[in-house]
Design a protein around this motif. Sequence first.
Motif, mmCIF file in Angstrom:
data_model
loop_
_atom_site.group_PDB
_atom_site.id
_atom_site.type_symbol
_atom_site.label_atom_id
_atom_site.label_comp_id
_atom_site.label_asym_id
_atom_site.label_seq_id
_atom_site.Cartn_x
_atom_site.Cartn_y
_atom_site.Cartn_z
ATOM 1 N N LEU B 392 0.898 -1.136 -0.154
ATOM 2 C CA LEU B 392 -0.052 -0.084 0.029
ATOM 3 C C LEU B 392 0.923 1.103 -0.108
ATOM 4 O O LEU B 392 0.695 2.287 -0.704
ATOM 5 N N LEU B 393 1.893 1.158 0.881
ATOM 6 C CA LEU B 393 2.697 2.499 1.063
ATOM 7 C C LEU B 393 3.507 2.455 -0.544
ATOM 8 O O LEU B 393 3.673 3.677 -0.794
ATOM 9 N N ASP B 395 2.629 1.653 -3.412
ATOM 10 C CA ASP B 395 1.794 1.982 -4.458
ATOM 11 C C ASP B 395 1.510 3.637 -4.344
ATOM 12 O O ASP B 395 1.247 4.378 -5.263
ATOM 13 N N ALA B 396 1.155 3.964 -2.889
ATOM 14 C CA ALA B 396 0.941 5.446 -2.729
ATOM 15 C C ALA B 396 2.033 6.184 -2.970
ATOM 16 O O ALA B 396 1.911 7.183 -3.755
ATOM 17 N N SER B 399 2.277 6.576 -6.848
ATOM 18 C CA SER B 399 0.946 7.422 -7.423
ATOM 19 C C SER B 399 1.355 8.874 -7.063
ATOM 20 O O SER B 399 1.345 9.632 -8.055
ATOM 21 N N LEU B 400 1.912 9.106 -5.769
ATOM 22 C CA LEU B 400 2.181 10.540 -5.546
ATOM 23 C C LEU B 400 3.541 10.924 -6.279
ATOM 24 O O LEU B 400 3.701 12.170 -6.735
ATOM 25 N N HIS B 404 4.572 14.747 -6.923
ATOM 26 C CA HIS B 404 5.534 15.182 -5.812
ATOM 27 C C HIS B 404 6.852 14.836 -5.695
ATOM 28 O O HIS B 404 7.071 13.793 -5.455
ATOM 29 N N PHE B 406 8.853 15.215 -3.391
ATOM 30 C CA PHE B 406 9.385 14.736 -1.880
ATOM 31 C C PHE B 406 9.437 13.401 -1.573
ATOM 32 O O PHE B 406 10.067 12.612 -0.856
#
Lengths: 60, 564
Positions: B392-393, B395-396, B399-400, B404, B406
């Motif tokens: 999950l982390l 994939d997040a 996506s970001l 982004h 950072f």
Amino acid sequence: MSIDVQSLEKVYDNLSFAIDKLPEEKRSLFLTKLVLLLSNEIKDGEKICSLINEALVFEA
Amino acid sequence: MHTPVTVPRKSLYHEYTVYPHTFPSDPAQSNGIVTIVGGGPIGLVASLILAKHGIKNIVLLSEQQVSEGSRGLVYTRRSMEILKVAGVADRIMEKALSWTSGNSFYNGERVFRMDTPVDAQDSYPPLNNLQQNYLETYLVEEAAKQPLIELRWGNHLTSFSQDDNEVTLVVDTPEGEYAYKTPWLIAADGARSGVRQSMGLGMEGNSYEGRFVIVDIRIDLPLPTERLAYFSPDWNPGNTILLHKEPDNIWRFDYQLPAHVSNEEALDLQNITNSVNAQLKMMGYEDKQWELDWYSVYSARALTLPDYVHKRILFAGDSAHMLPIFGVRGANTGFQDVMDLCWKLVANIKGWGSSYLLNSYTNDRVGAAMEIIDEAGKSTRFMAPPTDGFRLLRDATLSLSLKHEFVRPLFHWRTSRAHVYRSSPVNSIGDDNQDMMPDLENGAPVPNLHLSGKQYLYDELALDFNIIYFGNEASLPDSLQNEVNELRTQGVPVKVVVLSSENTVTAGADKTFKVDAQLLQNRYGASQGQVYLVRPDHHICGRWKQYVPGSLENAFQKFIKKSA
């Protein structure tokens, strides 16, 4: 000092709408992204980790 | 009867030689000779380094030809420095493809690019690609030139036993078995080490679920030599694909397998072809012709033996530890093992090194493996997330990453590098380590230095202990010379190298090099009278802001055998 009630209500509604808009399988991903974005704003790893622990506490 | 395959392996680029098997007419003549089991890159480099130290050795190679496929591929600067000691670096660099940049792609965009800095004072580029079969061939041909090395092809170690003084080996060959006794056995027999298994030694660490298919194809792609990583492409959602360019127009495709696909399915030729085609299509190269060379399946593991020294048996390379490919940590870790092991073993054989010194091999290298396991865990959790949470982390983050900045450093790819033996038992106590330049702390490799033309400081250090003295005096302090002479009478190979901003000769020093004062300052924080003690494997083990009589004796007394 806590967040003012008006702002909190705005977040409350917006977050609800956002979750509702998403299909079930995207919801966790969405919330995870949100935590990463908020982390970048808060810029305090210790603080965020302690908040993670706090959110882990559920009523019996 | 051991019967290795004597048909040359197939390859689109490497011509395999089948070497004649060995059967010693008088096995007893082998008694007393250091033996290395395993003729892969680690065993052969150990053999060559031992020979450079003047130690005769036998290498038992189960097969009669070098290994199949490209296998180990990326060699770091540190590995090249070690391979230089072994005598094959120049040949490797004639053929290898060097690179510095890595790219990560997601959703058709390059979301991260990392450039490894190149230092003009270093003798090799940070990363160099060469197929393992070429590397092994160069090592074999170099070993064949060394009178102290005997390569025994088609010799398979079937059983062994050891006491406090030696290991008795039973070796099977195409002509039957023979036995002999070796004082030291280096087990460099790979991830499935027969020596480790028959001793029943367990490994510690993690196994990951991530499995990868490794496919080598010959194809002409108009791309520079860089690392390419594709995250969760449409053809393999949720999984990662890595690409590396190899010499002779060979490309390595590493793609992660979905959890539900079995190894058998994964290695089905049609599935491999479909995967390669899908990846090429995604890159816009669906019209390119390609030929399959070699393929294999690989699982990410991060395990180490807790101890590499078992009386007379010493483990090195994959037999000692199994590490994930992310960050090129296989052979690059094994080379560092033998670079550390060989001088300590030689010190023991030649009689000046104590058992404390040989046992420090375990501290130094298990420590390195533990650090690598920790780091590799960080790479693996991003490259092949082991749990729902990590997925999950990841994939997040993917996506970001499109918008982004950072999160992009999370793509950072930690590559193998020289380990810092910070807590080595060999390090001096009571020196000025704490008060000097942190980058050059005890345990760190001493930075290399370009002296002139093709001459680098490491070449001058050779396989001795080196006292690097920074000073412009006409001669070394008498007490320093006396200490060095005293060490030499005890058999310790030690010399003094002076780095001076003014002189080319210093009385009492073995070598003096004139180096720009600013460069000395930047690279070594050099001040007049500063001293670094450097181990035979280039790592610092003591340092003083100012030489004080007795410093060296104090540093060495921890690990040299007191003469009677």
